[in-house]
Design an enzyme around this catalytic site. Sequence first.
Site, PDB file in Angstrom:
ATOM      1  N   CYS A  69       0.817  -1.216   0.000  1.00  0.00           N
ATOM      2  CA  CYS A  69       0.000   0.000   0.000  1.00  0.00           C
ATOM      3  C   CYS A  69       0.859   1.279   0.000  1.00  0.00           C
ATOM      4  O   CYS A  69       1.410   1.621  -1.029  1.00  0.00           O
ATOM      5  CB  CYS A  69      -0.974  -0.070   1.163  1.00  0.00           C
ATOM      6  SG  CYS A  69      -2.431   0.918   0.888  1.00  0.00           S
TER       7      CYS A  69
ATOM      8  N   HIS B 140      -3.473  -5.168   1.900  1.00  0.00           N
ATOM      9  CA  HIS B 140      -2.713  -5.409   3.139  1.00  0.00           C
ATOM     10  C   HIS B 140      -2.759  -6.894   3.527  1.00  0.00           C
ATOM     11  O   HIS B 140      -3.615  -7.285   4.323  1.00  0.00           O
ATOM     12  CB  HIS B 140      -3.340  -4.618   4.296  1.00  0.00           C
ATOM     13  CG  HIS B 140      -3.085  -3.161   4.273  1.00  0.00           C
ATOM     14  ND1 HIS B 140      -2.128  -2.563   5.053  1.00  0.00           N
ATOM     15  CD2 HIS B 140      -3.668  -2.167   3.578  1.00  0.00           C
ATOM     16  CE1 HIS B 140      -2.134  -1.252   4.835  1.00  0.00           C
ATOM     17  NE2 HIS B 140      -3.066  -0.990   3.947  1.00  0.00           N
TER      18      HIS B 140
ATOM     19  N   GLU C 130      -0.993  -8.444   5.503  1.00  0.00           N
ATOM     20  CA  GLU C 130      -0.641  -8.613   6.930  1.00  0.00           C
ATOM     21  C   GLU C 130      -1.849  -8.481   7.847  1.00  0.00           C
ATOM     22  O   GLU C 130      -1.767  -8.788   9.034  1.00  0.00           O
ATOM     23  CB  GLU C 130       0.463  -7.619   7.320  1.00  0.00           C
ATOM     24  CG  GLU C 130       0.029  -6.184   7.563  1.00  0.00           C
ATOM     25  CD  GLU C 130      -0.273  -5.391   6.291  1.00  0.00           C
ATOM     26  OE1 GLU C 130      -0.271  -5.984   5.193  1.00  0.00           O
ATOM     27  OE2 GLU C 130      -0.536  -4.184   6.399  1.00  0.00           O
TER      28      GLU C 130
HETATM   29  N1  GLN Z   1      -3.641   6.332   0.998  1.00  0.00           N
HETATM   30  C1  GLN Z   1      -2.360   6.081   1.597  1.00  0.00           C
HETATM   31  C2  GLN Z   1      -1.253   6.883   0.937  1.00  0.00           C
HETATM   32  O1  GLN Z   1      -1.459   7.496  -0.051  1.00  0.00           O
HETATM   33  C3  GLN Z   1      -2.014   4.617   1.542  1.00  0.00           C
HETATM   34  C4  GLN Z   1      -3.015   3.822   2.315  1.00  0.00           C
HETATM   35  C5  GLN Z   1      -2.473   2.588   2.975  1.00  0.00           C
HETATM   36  O2  GLN Z   1      -1.253   2.375   3.071  1.00  0.00           O
HETATM   37  N2  GLN Z   1      -3.360   1.796   3.511  1.00  0.00           N
HETATM   38  O3  GLN Z   1      -0.181   6.901   1.436  1.00  0.00           O
END
Ligand code: GLN
Length: 189
Positions: A79, A168, A170
Amino acid sequence: MKIGVLALQGAFIEHERILNKIGVDSFEIRNIKDWSREKDGLIIPGGESTTQFKLLNELELLEPIKNDIESGLPVFGTCAGLILLAKTVENEDFDRISTMDINVCRNAYGRQLGSFYTEDMFAGNKIPMTFIRAPYIKGVDKDVEVLSNVGNHIVAAREKNQLVTSFHPELNESTFVHEYFINMVANKK
Ligand code: GLN
């Protein structure tokens, strides 16, 4: 084998929990001294990529991390970690770690669908996927292998020593993606 988990912000403890579950040693990276410890791979967790980027700069961790990834250190970004590794991010014209040949859209699912759960294929296996204000991958270079598509969007990919997921893994009980990464690390050794 020992995996360093970047622990500046976000969901790093959850990664340590999964590594522990599959019997892999890990330690937290909070500063340059931690970074100098011996490690076989790095995990960059989800969270807020802008905050993590700011801290990486302030702690002078950005360049050393970038250099080691470019020298072949296996890395797994989830992410926000995916955003930090992408060479291009839509509408944002500055470099982060920027080692992976992918073009990424931040907060790509909009407000309504910002967070959702699904089950879909990753490298030929059906796994649970939790998305939280997630990015997706809009485009990849020829050396990048797409590992997962959800609803027409690329949500997991690999380029040599680099693995990324926009979800995610995890946060669920499946250890499949972490085991995939650990195999990458083991095969490199
Ligand atoms: N929206 C977040 C970002 O731009 C990422 C979201 C996440 O890691 N769950 O950094």
